[in-house]
Design a protein around this motif. Structure first.
Motif, mmCIF file in Angstrom:
data_model
loop_
_atom_site.group_PDB
_atom_site.id
_atom_site.type_symbol
_atom_site.label_atom_id
_atom_site.label_comp_id
_atom_site.label_asym_id
_atom_site.label_seq_id
_atom_site.Cartn_x
_atom_site.Cartn_y
_atom_site.Cartn_z
ATOM 1 N N SER A 20 43.409 34.074 29.676
ATOM 2 C CA SER A 20 43.763 35.498 29.856
ATOM 3 C C SER A 20 42.613 36.403 29.421
ATOM 4 O O SER A 20 42.738 37.172 28.462
ATOM 5 C CB SER A 20 45.030 35.837 29.062
ATOM 6 O OG SER A 20 46.123 35.059 29.486
ATOM 7 N N LYS A 44 38.788 26.799 43.151
ATOM 8 C CA LYS A 44 39.868 27.781 43.054
ATOM 9 C C LYS A 44 40.915 27.327 42.029
ATOM 10 O O LYS A 44 41.380 28.125 41.206
ATOM 11 C CB LYS A 44 40.534 27.989 44.411
ATOM 12 C CG LYS A 44 41.676 29.004 44.410
ATOM 13 C CD LYS A 44 42.207 29.199 45.831
ATOM 14 C CE LYS A 44 43.299 30.265 45.859
ATOM 15 N NZ LYS A 44 44.539 29.816 45.180
ATOM 16 N N PRO A 96 37.035 39.431 39.693
ATOM 17 C CA PRO A 96 37.934 40.590 39.639
ATOM 18 C C PRO A 96 38.675 40.738 38.309
ATOM 19 O O PRO A 96 39.263 41.788 38.053
ATOM 20 C CB PRO A 96 38.942 40.313 40.773
ATOM 21 C CG PRO A 96 38.261 39.330 41.665
ATOM 22 C CD PRO A 96 37.429 38.494 40.769
ATOM 23 N N HIS A 97 38.612 39.724 37.466
ATOM 24 C CA HIS A 97 39.408 39.709 36.236
ATOM 25 C C HIS A 97 38.571 39.910 34.979
ATOM 26 O O HIS A 97 39.120 39.913 33.876
ATOM 27 C CB HIS A 97 40.163 38.377 36.132
ATOM 28 C CG HIS A 97 40.977 38.056 37.342
ATOM 29 N ND1 HIS A 97 42.254 38.565 37.537
ATOM 30 C CD2 HIS A 97 40.688 37.306 38.444
ATOM 31 C CE1 HIS A 97 42.727 38.117 38.692
ATOM 32 N NE2 HIS A 97 41.800 37.366 39.258
ATOM 33 N N VAL A 98 37.242 40.058 35.137
ATOM 34 C CA VAL A 98 36.352 40.185 33.977
ATOM 35 C C VAL A 98 35.387 41.343 34.197
ATOM 36 O O VAL A 98 35.398 41.977 35.254
ATOM 37 C CB VAL A 98 35.570 38.865 33.744
ATOM 38 C CG1 VAL A 98 36.528 37.697 33.499
ATOM 39 C CG2 VAL A 98 34.638 38.550 34.915
ATOM 40 N N TYR A 145 35.675 33.844 41.993
ATOM 41 C CA TYR A 145 37.122 33.834 41.784
ATOM 42 C C TYR A 145 37.472 34.584 40.491
ATOM 43 O O TYR A 145 38.462 35.331 40.444
ATOM 44 C CB TYR A 145 37.654 32.400 41.730
ATOM 45 C CG TYR A 145 39.156 32.348 41.662
ATOM 46 C CD1 TYR A 145 39.925 32.450 42.813
ATOM 47 C CD2 TYR A 145 39.813 32.254 40.437
ATOM 48 C CE1 TYR A 145 41.300 32.449 42.758
ATOM 49 C CE2 TYR A 145 41.196 32.253 40.366
ATOM 50 C CZ TYR A 145 41.930 32.345 41.533
ATOM 51 O OH TYR A 145 43.298 32.356 41.468
ATOM 52 N N LEU A 146 36.669 34.403 39.461
ATOM 53 C CA LEU A 146 36.938 35.046 38.173
ATOM 54 C C LEU A 146 36.555 36.527 38.163
ATOM 55 O O LEU A 146 37.111 37.315 37.378
ATOM 56 C CB LEU A 146 36.158 34.342 37.055
ATOM 57 C CG LEU A 146 36.495 32.876 36.773
ATOM 58 C CD1 LEU A 146 35.555 32.339 35.686
ATOM 59 C CD2 LEU A 146 37.941 32.712 36.342
ATOM 60 N N LEU A 190 41.946 31.246 34.123
ATOM 61 C CA LEU A 190 42.626 32.529 33.929
ATOM 62 C C LEU A 190 43.958 32.353 33.223
ATOM 63 O O LEU A 190 44.320 33.131 32.326
ATOM 64 C CB LEU A 190 42.833 33.213 35.277
ATOM 65 C CG LEU A 190 41.578 33.709 35.997
ATOM 66 C CD1 LEU A 190 41.939 34.267 37.367
ATOM 67 C CD2 LEU A 190 40.844 34.768 35.174
ATOM 68 N N PRO A 212 39.543 42.356 30.471
ATOM 69 C CA PRO A 212 38.916 42.850 31.701
ATOM 70 C C PRO A 212 37.469 43.282 31.537
ATOM 71 O O PRO A 212 36.766 43.460 32.538
ATOM 72 C CB PRO A 212 39.810 44.035 32.098
ATOM 73 C CG PRO A 212 40.525 44.425 30.854
ATOM 74 C CD PRO A 212 40.691 43.185 30.055
ATOM 75 N N ASP A 213 37.005 43.441 30.288
ATOM 76 C CA ASP A 213 35.611 43.851 30.079
ATOM 77 C C ASP A 213 34.739 42.718 29.549
ATOM 78 O O ASP A 213 33.582 42.936 29.184
ATOM 79 C CB ASP A 213 35.554 45.042 29.125
ATOM 80 C CG ASP A 213 36.104 44.720 27.739
ATOM 81 O OD1 ASP A 213 36.775 43.664 27.576
ATOM 82 O OD2 ASP A 213 35.871 45.513 26.802
ATOM 83 N N GLU A 259 41.845 29.297 38.630
ATOM 84 C CA GLU A 259 43.225 29.677 38.310
ATOM 85 C C GLU A 259 43.623 29.185 36.925
ATOM 86 O O GLU A 259 44.269 29.905 36.151
ATOM 87 C CB GLU A 259 44.182 29.111 39.362
ATOM 88 C CG GLU A 259 44.100 29.793 40.712
ATOM 89 C CD GLU A 259 44.981 29.125 41.756
ATOM 90 O OE1 GLU A 259 45.402 27.964 41.526
ATOM 91 O OE2 GLU A 259 45.245 29.755 42.801
#
Length: 209
Positions: A35, A24, A58-60, A55-56, A31, A38-39, A28
């Motif tokens: 940054s 985790k 939801p952000h990619v 963990y990653l 990310l 999202p795609d 963190e």
């Protein structure tokens, strides 16, 4: 270390709270430092049970979790099925001996896996080939340690007792990576043989193709 060790350990891998906390913290830091868009498509090499991947996620945009351990991939596939996850897949892959896949990625992450890889140059070259132009490589692994991170019977078969950050960045630069940066992702405090506990720092090195 043999793949069979990880196959045997896979079923109970997530039962160790320290492992979850470490992954985790690494997620963190990835990310925070990169940054990601999202795609973006991501390869998580040496993904294990998918702790960093999930963990990653939801952000990619999409993650391919790749590993040489069938046991680890079986656990990950179970998580994907149970969660009804559509933007993630599990892929058997060993870049020390397999042909480099034709798939290309905007980001490759490899966390706490490279110290187990003997043919490091071959794998790093494969990462460079598999990244899109401008894509980012994220390597999280141990700073140089005296061989006490793993138990003695395991440590003897581990090719690298951590890495010197500057030397590692130099190797990446020679391969063709640029924009090399490093930071400390987390510190692992764990019991060691002989009694007591030691702190082991984990770096995050990022590089761009």
């Amino acid at each position: 270390m043999s793949t069979s060790h990880f196959d045997e350990a896979a079923a109970n891998w997530d039962a160790e709270p320290r492992r979850i906390a470490v992954m985790k913290a690494i997620g963190e830091k990835i990310l925070a430092v990169t940054s990601p868009a999202p795609d973006v498509t991501v390869l998580d090499y040496g993904c294990g049970t998918g702790l960093v991947s999930l963990y990653l996620l939801p952000h990619v945009g999409h993650i391919t979790g790749a590993d040489s351990s069938t046991g680890m991939l079986d656990v990950l596939r179970g998580k994907i099925a149970e969660g009804g996850i559509r933007n993630m897949e599990a892929l058997p892959l060993n870049l020390e001996c397999d042909a480099v896949p034709t798939s290309r990625f905007g980001m490759i992450v490899v966390t706490m896996a490279l110290h187990h890889i003997a043919s490091l140059e071959r794998v790093l070259l494969a990462f460079h080939e598999m990244l899109d132009p401008g894509g980012v490589l994220c390597v999280a692994d141990l700073d140089t340690e005296p061989g006490t991170f793993h138990p003695a019977d395991v440590s003897r078969s581990v090719p690298h007792h951590g890495f010197d950050r500057e030397q590692f960045k130099g190797r990446l630069a020679e391969i063709g990576f640029s924009d090399l940066k490093d930071t400390t992702a987390t510190t692992i405090r764990k019991p060691v043989e002989g009694g007591g506990e030691e702190d082991f720092s984990v770096f995050l090195i990022t590089a761009r193709r």
